[in-house]
Design a protein around this motif. Structure first.
Motif, PDB file in Angstrom:
ATOM      1  N   THR A   1     -34.077  13.275 134.368  1.00 21.55           N
ATOM      2  CA  THR A   1     -33.837  13.564 133.409  1.00 21.55           C
ATOM      3  C   THR A   1     -33.282  11.690 132.403  1.00 21.55           C
ATOM      4  O   THR A   1     -33.224  11.965 131.754  1.00 21.55           O
ATOM      5  CB  THR A   1     -32.695  14.375 133.273  1.00 21.55           C
ATOM      6  OG1 THR A   1     -32.610  15.627 134.071  1.00 21.55           O
ATOM      7  CG2 THR A   1     -31.710  15.107 131.910  1.00 21.55           C
ATOM      8  N   ASP A   2     -32.933  11.652 133.807  1.00 23.50           N
ATOM      9  CA  ASP A   2     -32.653  10.064 133.277  1.00 23.50           C
ATOM     10  C   ASP A   2     -34.104   9.427 132.718  1.00 23.50           C
ATOM     11  O   ASP A   2     -33.668   8.877 131.598  1.00 23.50           O
ATOM     12  CB  ASP A   2     -32.574   9.118 134.205  1.00 23.50           C
ATOM     13  CG  ASP A   2     -30.619   9.947 134.703  1.00 23.50           C
ATOM     14  OD1 ASP A   2     -30.344  10.128 133.570  1.00 23.50           O
ATOM     15  OD2 ASP A   2     -30.274   9.154 136.057  1.00 23.50           O
ATOM     16  N   LEU A   3     -34.924   9.594 133.210  1.00 19.54           N
ATOM     17  CA  LEU A   3     -36.430   8.903 132.370  1.00 19.54           C
ATOM     18  C   LEU A   3     -36.240   9.491 131.137  1.00 19.54           C
ATOM     19  O   LEU A   3     -36.974   8.544 130.309  1.00 19.54           O
ATOM     20  CB  LEU A   3     -37.405   9.884 133.733  1.00 19.54           C
ATOM     21  CG  LEU A   3     -37.365   9.529 135.238  1.00 19.54           C
ATOM     22  CD1 LEU A   3     -38.847   9.526 135.594  1.00 19.54           C
ATOM     23  CD2 LEU A   3     -37.380   7.526 135.404  1.00 19.54           C
TER      24      LEU A   3
ATOM     25  N   LEU B   1     -33.887  10.213 128.727  1.00 21.06           N
ATOM     26  CA  LEU B   1     -32.538  10.256 128.170  1.00 21.06           C
ATOM     27  C   LEU B   1     -33.308   8.600 127.567  1.00 21.06           C
ATOM     28  O   LEU B   1     -32.258   9.005 126.592  1.00 21.06           O
ATOM     29  CB  LEU B   1     -31.366  10.959 128.695  1.00 21.06           C
ATOM     30  CG  LEU B   1     -31.332  12.570 128.651  1.00 21.06           C
ATOM     31  CD1 LEU B   1     -29.967  12.543 129.501  1.00 21.06           C
ATOM     32  CD2 LEU B   1     -31.335  13.660 127.796  1.00 21.06           C
ATOM     33  N   GLU B   2     -33.118   8.099 129.138  1.00 26.95           N
ATOM     34  CA  GLU B   2     -32.845   7.030 128.635  1.00 26.95           C
ATOM     35  C   GLU B   2     -33.589   6.647 127.629  1.00 26.95           C
ATOM     36  O   GLU B   2     -33.150   5.694 126.414  1.00 26.95           O
ATOM     37  CB  GLU B   2     -32.798   5.796 129.811  1.00 26.95           C
ATOM     38  CG  GLU B   2     -31.794   6.277 130.715  1.00 26.95           C
ATOM     39  CD  GLU B   2     -30.430   5.791 130.141  1.00 26.95           C
ATOM     40  OE1 GLU B   2     -30.009   4.340 129.553  1.00 26.95           O
ATOM     41  OE2 GLU B   2     -29.258   6.425 130.499  1.00 26.95           O
TER      42      GLU B   2
ATOM     43  N   LYS C   1     -31.684   7.633 124.437  1.00 24.05           N
ATOM     44  CA  LYS C   1     -31.375   6.771 123.592  1.00 24.05           C
ATOM     45  C   LYS C   1     -31.594   5.141 122.708  1.00 24.05           C
ATOM     46  O   LYS C   1     -31.034   5.280 121.987  1.00 24.05           O
ATOM     47  CB  LYS C   1     -30.361   7.015 124.751  1.00 24.05           C
ATOM     48  CG  LYS C   1     -29.470   7.652 125.166  1.00 24.05           C
ATOM     49  CD  LYS C   1     -28.348   7.249 126.085  1.00 24.05           C
ATOM     50  CE  LYS C   1     -27.997   8.796 126.832  1.00 24.05           C
ATOM     51  NZ  LYS C   1     -26.591   8.669 128.154  1.00 24.05           N
ATOM     52  N   ARG C   2     -32.172   5.269 123.765  1.00 23.61           N
ATOM     53  CA  ARG C   2     -32.192   3.500 123.194  1.00 23.61           C
ATOM     54  C   ARG C   2     -33.426   3.436 121.543  1.00 23.61           C
ATOM     55  O   ARG C   2     -32.778   2.779 120.715  1.00 23.61           O
ATOM     56  CB  ARG C   2     -33.814   2.659 123.656  1.00 23.61           C
ATOM     57  CG  ARG C   2     -33.293   1.920 125.036  1.00 23.61           C
ATOM     58  CD  ARG C   2     -34.039   0.849 125.644  1.00 23.61           C
ATOM     59  NE  ARG C   2     -34.960   1.768 125.989  1.00 23.61           N
ATOM     60  CZ  ARG C   2     -35.068   2.036 127.457  1.00 23.61           C
ATOM     61  NH1 ARG C   2     -33.726   2.136 128.491  1.00 23.61           N
ATOM     62  NH2 ARG C   2     -35.847   2.664 128.345  1.00 23.61           N
TER      63      ARG C   2
END
Length: 71
Positions: free
Chosen positions: A2-4, A6-7, A10-11
């Motif tokens: 998920t972080d792959l 979401l980050e 966000k950017r």
């Protein structure tokens, strides 16, 4: 995983927010420029009217004094 996702999202969201701010600033500057151009055109029109008025007055004075341009 998920972080792959979401980050980068966000950017991208932050970049889009910056772009929106820049576009808003450009719109404000464009409006200010339009207002300034309108004021400049208005000033030029008044100046032209003043010059024509002065020209007519000089022509009347020359006619009254019977002055004629030799050129």
């Amino acid at each position: 995983m998920t972080d792959l996702v979401l980050e980068p999202l966000k950017r991208i969201q932050a970049d889009i927010s910056d772009i929106k701010t820049d576009v808003r600033d450009l719109k404000t500057e464009a409006i200010s420029t339009r207002i300034l151009m309108g004021e400049l055109l208005s000033t030029a029109a008044r100046r032209d009217g003043d010059f024509e008025s002065i020209k007519r007055r000089i022509e009347r004075i020359e006619t009254r004094l019977d002055l004629h341009d030799t050129h």
